[in-house]
Design a protein around this motif. Structure first.
Motif, PDB file in Angstrom:
ATOM      1  N   ASP A   1      27.397 -26.160  10.663  1.00  0.00           N
ATOM      2  CA  ASP A   1      26.312 -25.816  11.102  1.00  0.00           C
ATOM      3  C   ASP A   1      25.361 -25.130  10.136  1.00  0.00           C
ATOM      4  O   ASP A   1      25.954 -24.548   9.140  1.00  0.00           O
ATOM      5  CB  ASP A   1      26.407 -24.896  12.500  1.00  0.00           C
ATOM      6  CG  ASP A   1      27.425 -25.825  13.665  1.00  0.00           C
ATOM      7  OD1 ASP A   1      27.046 -26.907  13.562  1.00  0.00           O
ATOM      8  OD2 ASP A   1      28.038 -25.467  14.158  1.00  0.00           O
ATOM      9  N   GLY A   2      24.097 -25.041  10.418  1.00  0.00           N
ATOM     10  CA  GLY A   2      23.256 -24.267   9.697  1.00  0.00           C
ATOM     11  C   GLY A   2      21.900 -25.046   9.276  1.00  0.00           C
ATOM     12  O   GLY A   2      21.697 -26.340   9.620  1.00  0.00           O
ATOM     13  N   SER A   3      21.303 -24.454   8.584  1.00  0.00           N
ATOM     14  CA  SER A   3      19.678 -24.929   8.454  1.00  0.00           C
ATOM     15  C   SER A   3      19.527 -24.843   6.969  1.00  0.00           C
ATOM     16  O   SER A   3      20.294 -24.313   6.107  1.00  0.00           O
ATOM     17  CB  SER A   3      18.716 -24.260   8.850  1.00  0.00           C
ATOM     18  OG  SER A   3      19.006 -24.267  10.532  1.00  0.00           O
TER      19      SER A   3
ATOM     20  N   THR B   1      16.293 -25.322   3.722  1.00  0.00           N
ATOM     21  CA  THR B   1      14.996 -25.419   3.314  1.00  0.00           C
ATOM     22  C   THR B   1      14.739 -26.743   2.799  1.00  0.00           C
ATOM     23  O   THR B   1      15.545 -27.581   2.456  1.00  0.00           O
ATOM     24  CB  THR B   1      14.712 -24.340   2.310  1.00  0.00           C
ATOM     25  OG1 THR B   1      15.223 -24.885   1.107  1.00  0.00           O
ATOM     26  CG2 THR B   1      15.018 -22.898   2.731  1.00  0.00           C
TER      27      THR B   1
ATOM     28  N   ASP C   1       9.820 -26.643   7.594  1.00  0.00           N
ATOM     29  CA  ASP C   1      11.162 -25.584   8.188  1.00  0.00           C
ATOM     30  C   ASP C   1      10.625 -24.977   9.266  1.00  0.00           C
ATOM     31  O   ASP C   1       9.873 -24.221   9.373  1.00  0.00           O
ATOM     32  CB  ASP C   1      11.469 -24.678   6.948  1.00  0.00           C
ATOM     33  CG  ASP C   1      12.659 -23.932   7.459  1.00  0.00           C
ATOM     34  OD1 ASP C   1      13.137 -24.057   8.511  1.00  0.00           O
ATOM     35  OD2 ASP C   1      13.148 -23.454   6.454  1.00  0.00           O
ATOM     36  N   GLU C   2      11.313 -25.480  10.573  1.00  0.00           N
ATOM     37  CA  GLU C   2      11.111 -25.133  11.794  1.00  0.00           C
ATOM     38  C   GLU C   2      11.179 -23.379  11.738  1.00  0.00           C
ATOM     39  O   GLU C   2      10.590 -22.954  12.828  1.00  0.00           O
ATOM     40  CB  GLU C   2      11.559 -25.858  13.045  1.00  0.00           C
ATOM     41  CG  GLU C   2      11.250 -27.261  13.150  1.00  0.00           C
ATOM     42  CD  GLU C   2      11.991 -27.827  14.143  1.00  0.00           C
ATOM     43  OE1 GLU C   2      12.863 -27.252  14.701  1.00  0.00           O
ATOM     44  OE2 GLU C   2      11.592 -28.994  14.415  1.00  0.00           O
ATOM     45  N   ARG C   3      12.052 -22.976  11.037  1.00  0.00           N
ATOM     46  CA  ARG C   3      12.312 -21.359  10.984  1.00  0.00           C
ATOM     47  C   ARG C   3      11.183 -20.629  10.530  1.00  0.00           C
ATOM     48  O   ARG C   3      10.986 -19.323  10.811  1.00  0.00           O
ATOM     49  CB  ARG C   3      13.403 -21.134  10.126  1.00  0.00           C
ATOM     50  CG  ARG C   3      14.718 -21.777  10.729  1.00  0.00           C
ATOM     51  CD  ARG C   3      15.954 -21.746   9.939  1.00  0.00           C
ATOM     52  NE  ARG C   3      15.610 -22.263   8.671  1.00  0.00           N
ATOM     53  CZ  ARG C   3      16.393 -22.171   7.402  1.00  0.00           C
ATOM     54  NH1 ARG C   3      17.488 -21.479   7.570  1.00  0.00           N
ATOM     55  NH2 ARG C   3      15.845 -22.882   6.348  1.00  0.00           N
TER      56      ARG C   3
ATOM     57  N   ASP D   1      11.810 -31.962  10.227  1.00  0.00           N
ATOM     58  CA  ASP D   1      12.105 -30.637   9.636  1.00  0.00           C
ATOM     59  C   ASP D   1      13.139 -30.878   8.700  1.00  0.00           C
ATOM     60  O   ASP D   1      13.768 -31.943   8.874  1.00  0.00           O
ATOM     61  CB  ASP D   1      12.640 -30.223  11.048  1.00  0.00           C
ATOM     62  CG  ASP D   1      13.527 -28.927  10.652  1.00  0.00           C
ATOM     63  OD1 ASP D   1      13.105 -28.036  10.263  1.00  0.00           O
ATOM     64  OD2 ASP D   1      14.846 -28.946  11.049  1.00  0.00           O
ATOM     65  N   SER D   2      13.058 -29.800   7.967  1.00  0.00           N
ATOM     66  CA  SER D   2      14.032 -30.277   6.481  1.00  0.00           C
ATOM     67  C   SER D   2      15.528 -30.145   7.157  1.00  0.00           C
ATOM     68  O   SER D   2      16.338 -31.003   6.506  1.00  0.00           O
ATOM     69  CB  SER D   2      13.784 -28.814   5.560  1.00  0.00           C
ATOM     70  OG  SER D   2      13.939 -27.723   6.392  1.00  0.00           O
ATOM     71  N   SER D   3      16.105 -29.480   8.060  1.00  0.00           N
ATOM     72  CA  SER D   3      17.384 -29.596   8.519  1.00  0.00           C
ATOM     73  C   SER D   3      17.664 -30.903   9.267  1.00  0.00           C
ATOM     74  O   SER D   3      18.699 -31.128   9.358  1.00  0.00           O
ATOM     75  CB  SER D   3      17.755 -28.387   9.353  1.00  0.00           C
ATOM     76  OG  SER D   3      17.764 -27.159   8.681  1.00  0.00           O
TER      77      SER D   3
END
Length: 225
Positions: A113-115, A117, A150-152, A188-190
């Protein structure tokens, strides 16, 4: 604060030990990753290197500059914007990341899991590119525009890249290709990382043009799993 001892200070003349002195501190390789595609402002790096503080980023950049990995420059714009970029020697870290990435793929503790950039995903695609031509996954070359956010970090905006993959060439770089793209991905990049590296369905991202081209790219990267 006492000066940190290097491996060389301890009498270790191993080149790998020296490499760890140069880029072994936490954040250093992540900063280098975010500079592989081109120069970045301090603010860009502070936003992209998730979790770093401005003070630590300043310290790491200073250390990387002193080691000859990073240098400062000014863009040719009206504001003469100050940026950081990898030196010619620092660019060689892409080969290091390629080897580390393939090694880490088999880690028993690899995070599922994780995101990521936008630049992180593109660097990963470059370093993990499968040794295959597009003809193995269908007819004709792939010319794809990739637009990632990047949605974050919505304030960071969209970064644009161009992929050109055919019989004899794999090119993936920031900016636009000289020839028009037949496919545009906007995601989104992820989410894009999920399609490329985790087998997520291509329907989870925005596609204009040749959907089959996206499926072919995803199929090619599936071979590295």
């Amino acid at each position: 604060m006492p000066k940190k001892q290097t491996y060389a200070d301890l009498g270790d003349a191993c080149a790998t030990a020296h490499a760890m002195d140069v880029i072994g501190d936490r954040w250093s390789m992540v900063i280098a990753r975010e500079l592989l595609l081109g120069p970045r402002r301090f603010a860009d790096l502070a936003s992209a290197v998730v979790g770093i503080t401005p003070a630590v980023l300043t310290s790491r950049l200073k250390a990387l500059r002193n080691s000859g990995v990073v240098e400062q420059a000014r863009l040719d714009d009206l504001g003469q914007t100050r940026v950081y970029r990898l030196t010619e020697w620092g660019q060689g870290l892409e080969d290091v990341m390629r080897s580390l990435g393939h090694w880490a793929q088999h880690s028993p503790g690899f995070p599922v899991d994780g995101s990521m950039t936008p630049d992180g995903v593109i660097v990963a695609m470059r370093t993990m590119a499968p040794y295959a031509t597009m003809s193995e996954w269908g007819d004709g070359p792939v010319r794809m525009a990739i637009e990632l956010h990047d949605e974050r970090r919505p304030a960071a905006g969209v970064r644009r890249y161009a992929l050109h993959w055919d019989e004899d060439l794999f090119e993936l770089a920031e900016g636009a290709d000289d020839a028009p793209a037949t496919t545009t991905v906007a995601a989104d990049s992820s989410a894009w990382a999920g399609v490329v590296f985790a087998g997520a369905p291509v329907g989870t991202i925005g596609i204009e043009g040749d959907r089959r081209a996206v499926e072919r790219v995803a199929a090619a990267y599936a071979t590295i799993a």
